[in-house]
Motif scaffolding. Structure first.
Motif, mmCIF file in Angstrom:
data_model
loop_
_atom_site.group_PDB
_atom_site.id
_atom_site.type_symbol
_atom_site.label_atom_id
_atom_site.label_comp_id
_atom_site.label_asym_id
_atom_site.label_seq_id
_atom_site.Cartn_x
_atom_site.Cartn_y
_atom_site.Cartn_z
ATOM 1 N N GLN A 25 0.841 -1.200 0.000
ATOM 2 C CA GLN A 25 0.000 0.000 0.000
ATOM 3 C C GLN A 25 0.872 1.243 0.000
ATOM 4 O O GLN A 25 2.001 1.211 0.499
ATOM 5 C CB GLN A 25 -0.900 0.003 1.242
ATOM 6 C CG GLN A 25 -1.896 -1.121 1.275
ATOM 7 C CD GLN A 25 -2.867 -1.062 0.115
ATOM 8 O OE1 GLN A 25 -3.459 -0.024 -0.159
ATOM 9 N NE2 GLN A 25 -3.026 -2.174 -0.578
ATOM 10 N N PRO A 26 0.353 2.352 -0.520
ATOM 11 C CA PRO A 26 1.128 3.598 -0.455
ATOM 12 C C PRO A 26 1.352 4.014 0.992
ATOM 13 O O PRO A 26 0.487 3.816 1.848
ATOM 14 C CB PRO A 26 0.254 4.618 -1.181
ATOM 15 C CG PRO A 26 -1.024 3.953 -1.512
ATOM 16 C CD PRO A 26 -0.929 2.507 -1.153
ATOM 17 N N HIS A 27 2.505 4.572 1.244
ATOM 18 C CA HIS A 27 2.854 4.987 2.603
ATOM 19 C C HIS A 27 2.222 6.331 2.952
ATOM 20 O O HIS A 27 2.110 7.211 2.100
ATOM 21 C CB HIS A 27 4.374 5.119 2.742
ATOM 22 C CG HIS A 27 5.097 3.821 2.634
ATOM 23 N ND1 HIS A 27 4.935 2.801 3.550
ATOM 24 C CD2 HIS A 27 5.978 3.366 1.727
ATOM 25 C CE1 HIS A 27 5.690 1.789 3.211
ATOM 26 N NE2 HIS A 27 6.334 2.098 2.097
ATOM 27 N N LEU A 28 1.853 6.463 4.219
ATOM 28 C CA LEU A 28 1.400 7.761 4.717
ATOM 29 C C LEU A 28 2.576 8.721 4.809
ATOM 30 O O LEU A 28 2.407 9.930 4.709
ATOM 31 C CB LEU A 28 0.736 7.611 6.091
ATOM 32 C CG LEU A 28 -0.592 6.841 6.106
ATOM 33 C CD1 LEU A 28 -1.069 6.644 7.538
ATOM 34 C CD2 LEU A 28 -1.636 7.573 5.287
ATOM 35 N N THR A 29 3.783 8.170 5.022
ATOM 36 C CA THR A 29 5.004 8.963 5.025
ATOM 37 C C THR A 29 6.143 8.093 4.504
ATOM 38 O O THR A 29 6.133 6.877 4.687
ATOM 39 C CB THR A 29 5.362 9.481 6.433
ATOM 40 O OG1 THR A 29 6.544 10.291 6.340
ATOM 41 C CG2 THR A 29 5.621 8.367 7.418
ATOM 42 N N ASP A 30 7.093 8.704 3.865
ATOM 43 C CA ASP A 30 8.276 7.973 3.406
ATOM 44 C C ASP A 30 9.341 7.911 4.496
ATOM 45 O O ASP A 30 10.297 7.141 4.382
ATOM 46 C CB ASP A 30 8.864 8.632 2.155
ATOM 47 C CG ASP A 30 7.959 8.434 0.948
ATOM 48 O OD1 ASP A 30 7.274 7.393 0.867
ATOM 49 O OD2 ASP A 30 7.924 9.331 0.086
ATOM 50 N N THR A 31 9.198 8.739 5.527
ATOM 51 C CA THR A 31 10.218 8.816 6.573
ATOM 52 C C THR A 31 9.585 8.729 7.966
ATOM 53 O O THR A 31 9.513 9.738 8.681
ATOM 54 C CB THR A 31 11.029 10.120 6.448
ATOM 55 O OG1 THR A 31 10.110 11.222 6.459
ATOM 56 C CG2 THR A 31 11.849 10.156 5.173
ATOM 57 N N PRO A 32 9.135 7.545 8.368
ATOM 58 C CA PRO A 32 8.563 7.430 9.713
ATOM 59 C C PRO A 32 9.637 7.692 10.762
ATOM 60 O O PRO A 32 10.786 7.287 10.589
ATOM 61 C CB PRO A 32 8.071 5.979 9.766
ATOM 62 C CG PRO A 32 8.905 5.263 8.773
ATOM 63 C CD PRO A 32 9.223 6.261 7.693
ATOM 64 N N ASN A 33 9.257 8.400 11.811
ATOM 65 C CA ASN A 33 10.237 8.762 12.839
ATOM 66 C C ASN A 33 9.773 8.411 14.253
ATOM 67 O O ASN A 33 10.308 8.924 15.226
ATOM 68 C CB ASN A 33 10.572 10.250 12.748
ATOM 69 C CG ASN A 33 9.366 11.137 12.994
ATOM 70 O OD1 ASN A 33 8.282 10.662 13.294
ATOM 71 N ND2 ASN A 33 9.561 12.427 12.843
ATOM 72 N N PHE A 34 8.784 7.532 14.341
ATOM 73 C CA PHE A 34 8.272 7.117 15.651
ATOM 74 C C PHE A 34 8.414 5.605 15.774
ATOM 75 O O PHE A 34 7.875 4.855 14.961
ATOM 76 C CB PHE A 34 6.799 7.518 15.803
ATOM 77 C CG PHE A 34 6.210 7.080 17.111
ATOM 78 C CD1 PHE A 34 6.505 7.763 18.274
ATOM 79 C CD2 PHE A 34 5.371 5.983 17.166
ATOM 80 C CE1 PHE A 34 5.973 7.354 19.491
ATOM 81 C CE2 PHE A 34 4.825 5.569 18.371
ATOM 82 C CZ PHE A 34 5.130 6.258 19.531
#
Length: 80
Positions: A25-34
């Motif tokens: 699926q498409p990501h909500l963000t390309d750079t998760p930081n949590f």
């Protein structure tokens, strides 16, 4: 159902990012930081191992924010 769709951190979470990858699926963000604490993931295997469904069913970092995913992706079907 994945509890992430109602979590405050869904758009920043490294675990949900991995679930998106598994479901292609498409990501909500390309750079998760949590990085969540103690996520619990159920993996359902179907069709003789040809299909896998990942659902986060528990997480020590879960902070409820009802329908957060739906607000981030208006008009799209909410994952089940």
């Amino acid at each position: 159902m994945c509890i992430c769709i109602h979590c405050h951190y869904v758009d920043r979470c490294e675990t949900y990012h991995a679930v998106e990858m598994q479901h292609e699926q498409p990501h909500l963000t390309d750079t998760p930081n949590f990085l969540p604490e103690q996520p619990e993931i159920n993996v359902n295997i179907r069709n003789g191992g040809k299909e896998m469904e990942w659902d986060v069913v528990g997480c020590a970092s879960f902070v409820e924010e009802r329908d957060k995913w739906a607000r981030l992706r208006p008009g799209e079907l909410v994952p089940t």
